[in-house]
Design a protein around this motif. Structure first.
Motif, short mmCIF file in Angstrom:
data_model
loop_
_atom_site.label_atom_id
_atom_site.label_comp_id
_atom_site.label_asym_id
_atom_site.label_seq_id
_atom_site.Cartn_x
_atom_site.Cartn_y
_atom_site.Cartn_z
N VAL A 41 -43.58 -74.91 46.80
CA VAL A 41 -44.00 -73.91 45.81
C VAL A 41 -42.77 -73.11 45.39
CG1 VAL A 41 -45.44 -71.89 45.39
CG2 VAL A 41 -46.29 -73.76 46.83
N ALA A 42 -42.57 -73.02 44.07
CA ALA A 42 -41.47 -72.24 43.51
C ALA A 42 -42.05 -71.19 42.57
CB ALA A 42 -40.50 -73.16 42.76
N PRO A 43 -42.00 -69.91 42.96
CA PRO A 43 -42.52 -68.85 42.11
C PRO A 43 -41.43 -68.24 41.23
CG PRO A 43 -42.02 -67.94 44.25
CD PRO A 43 -41.69 -69.42 44.31
N ASP A 44 -41.86 -67.54 40.20
CA ASP A 44 -40.98 -66.65 39.46
C ASP A 44 -40.99 -65.31 40.18
OD1 ASP A 44 -40.09 -68.21 37.30
OD2 ASP A 44 -41.87 -67.75 36.11
N VAL A 45 -39.83 -64.84 40.63
CA VAL A 45 -39.72 -63.53 41.25
C VAL A 45 -39.90 -62.48 40.16
CG1 VAL A 45 -38.12 -61.98 42.47
CG2 VAL A 45 -38.22 -64.40 43.08
N THR A 51 -43.07 -63.56 34.60
CA THR A 51 -43.62 -62.36 35.23
C THR A 51 -43.65 -61.16 34.31
OG1 THR A 51 -41.51 -61.57 36.09
CG2 THR A 51 -42.78 -63.08 37.50
N GLY A 52 -42.92 -61.21 33.22
CA GLY A 52 -42.82 -60.02 32.37
C GLY A 52 -41.84 -59.06 33.00
N GLY A 53 -42.30 -58.30 33.93
CA GLY A 53 -41.40 -57.45 34.70
C GLY A 53 -41.63 -55.99 34.45
N PRO A 54 -41.78 -55.24 35.53
CA PRO A 54 -41.92 -53.79 35.41
C PRO A 54 -40.62 -53.14 34.94
CG PRO A 54 -41.89 -54.47 37.72
CD PRO A 54 -41.84 -55.70 36.90
N ARG A 55 -40.74 -51.97 34.35
CA ARG A 55 -39.57 -51.23 33.87
C ARG A 55 -39.01 -50.29 34.92
NH1 ARG A 55 -37.44 -54.11 30.13
NH2 ARG A 55 -38.68 -54.37 28.27
N ASP A 56 -39.79 -49.97 35.94
CA ASP A 56 -39.37 -49.05 36.99
C ASP A 56 -38.49 -49.79 37.99
OD1 ASP A 56 -39.10 -47.24 39.06
OD2 ASP A 56 -41.25 -46.91 39.32
N LEU A 57 -37.26 -49.33 38.17
CA LEU A 57 -36.32 -50.01 39.07
C LEU A 57 -36.84 -50.10 40.50
CD1 LEU A 57 -32.78 -48.77 37.95
CD2 LEU A 57 -33.81 -51.02 37.63
N ASP A 58 -37.65 -49.15 40.94
CA ASP A 58 -38.20 -49.19 42.30
C ASP A 58 -39.08 -50.41 42.51
OD1 ASP A 58 -36.91 -46.85 42.99
OD2 ASP A 58 -38.62 -45.58 42.47
N GLU A 59 -39.61 -50.97 41.44
CA GLU A 59 -40.47 -52.15 41.53
C GLU A 59 -39.69 -53.42 41.87
OE1 GLU A 59 -43.90 -52.22 41.35
OE2 GLU A 59 -43.64 -50.05 41.45
N TYR A 60 -38.36 -53.33 41.86
CA TYR A 60 -37.52 -54.49 42.14
C TYR A 60 -36.89 -54.43 43.53
CZ TYR A 60 -38.03 -55.54 37.22
OH TYR A 60 -38.57 -55.84 36.00
N SER A 61 -37.37 -53.58 44.38
CA SER A 61 -36.80 -53.47 45.72
C SER A 61 -37.06 -54.75 46.50
CB SER A 61 -37.40 -52.28 46.47
OG SER A 61 -38.76 -52.54 46.78
N ALA A 62 -36.21 -55.01 47.48
CA ALA A 62 -36.40 -56.17 48.34
C ALA A 62 -37.76 -56.10 49.03
CB ALA A 62 -35.27 -56.26 49.36
N GLU A 63 -38.18 -54.90 49.40
CA GLU A 63 -39.48 -54.73 50.07
C GLU A 63 -40.62 -55.18 49.18
OE1 GLU A 63 -37.11 -52.28 49.90
OE2 GLU A 63 -36.42 -52.54 51.96
N VAL A 91 -30.99 -63.33 49.56
CA VAL A 91 -31.02 -61.96 50.08
C VAL A 91 -32.48 -61.57 50.35
CG1 VAL A 91 -30.54 -59.53 49.54
CG2 VAL A 91 -28.87 -61.31 48.94
N PHE A 92 -33.36 -61.88 49.40
CA PHE A 92 -34.77 -61.54 49.58
C PHE A 92 -35.38 -62.24 50.79
CE2 PHE A 92 -34.77 -60.94 44.74
CZ PHE A 92 -34.42 -59.61 44.86
N VAL A 93 -35.07 -63.52 50.97
CA VAL A 93 -35.68 -64.24 52.09
C VAL A 93 -35.10 -63.80 53.43
CG1 VAL A 93 -36.37 -66.18 50.63
CG2 VAL A 93 -34.27 -66.34 51.99
N GLN A 94 -33.88 -63.25 53.44
CA GLN A 94 -33.36 -62.67 54.67
C GLN A 94 -34.17 -61.43 55.04
OE1 GLN A 94 -28.88 -62.75 55.09
NE2 GLN A 94 -29.10 -63.54 53.00
N HIS A 95 -34.53 -60.64 54.04
CA HIS A 95 -35.41 -59.48 54.28
C HIS A 95 -36.77 -59.96 54.78
CE1 HIS A 95 -33.16 -55.94 52.73
NE2 HIS A 95 -32.51 -56.86 52.05
N LEU A 96 -37.26 -61.03 54.19
CA LEU A 96 -38.52 -61.61 54.64
C LEU A 96 -38.44 -62.03 56.10
CD1 LEU A 96 -41.35 -62.88 54.18
CD2 LEU A 96 -40.20 -64.86 53.21
N ALA A 97 -37.35 -62.67 56.47
CA ALA A 97 -37.17 -63.12 57.86
C ALA A 97 -37.11 -61.94 58.83
CB ALA A 97 -35.91 -63.97 57.98
#
Length: 137
Positions: A41-45, A51-63, A91-97
């Motif tokens: 499975v390959a998603p669009d982050v 995804t369009g994408g939110p405008r709020d930078l906080d919405e792009y945190s690794a969390e 980087v994101f999957v390291q946070h996931l791990a």
């Protein structure tokens, strides 16, 4: 979450793209992985692809992105899975791990880093952020 996949019912693997990439970065690998017994499975982050994408930078945190990836795994009913992260996806999957080590049976890092990319000038990063916020990825 927009995604492409192949091999339903196989061993689960999540393929996470990098900055300015998308699910299509992995399209040529989905069928070969499925033929080897994987449910790939390959998603669009968020902020990329469909995804369009939110405008709020906080919405792009690794969390937040880790939460998205775990929610996707939950949607498939995957208690555990392998994850591959390319570039910023790495980087994101390291946070996931780090947050969910019990969910992973494997971690594949492809052309990524383990910390800040301090070799990129701050001014260049700021220009990139401004372009992404006004014009998208």
């Amino acid at each position: 979450m927009a995604r492409i996949e192949a091999g339903q019912g196989g061993r689960p693997i999540l393929l996470v793209h990098g900055l300015t990439g998308g699910k299509v970065d992995f399209v040529e690998w989905l069928e070969p992985l499925a033929e080897l017994g994987w449910h790939a499975v390959a998603p669009d982050v968020r902020g990329h692809g469909e995804t369009g994408g939110p405008r709020d930078l906080d919405e792009y945190s690794a969390e937040r992105i880790v939460d998205d990836l775990v929610a996707l795994a939950d949607e498939f009913g995957w208690e555990s899975f392998v994850v591959l992260g390319h570039s910023l996806g790495g980087v994101f999957v390291q946070h996931l791990a780090l947050r969910h080590p019990d969910r992973l049976t494997g971690l594949i890092l492809m052309d990524t880093a383990h910390g800040p990319v301090d070799w990129i000038p701050t001014e260049l990063l700021e220009v990139g952020i401004a372009i992404a916020l006004t014009d998208g990825m």
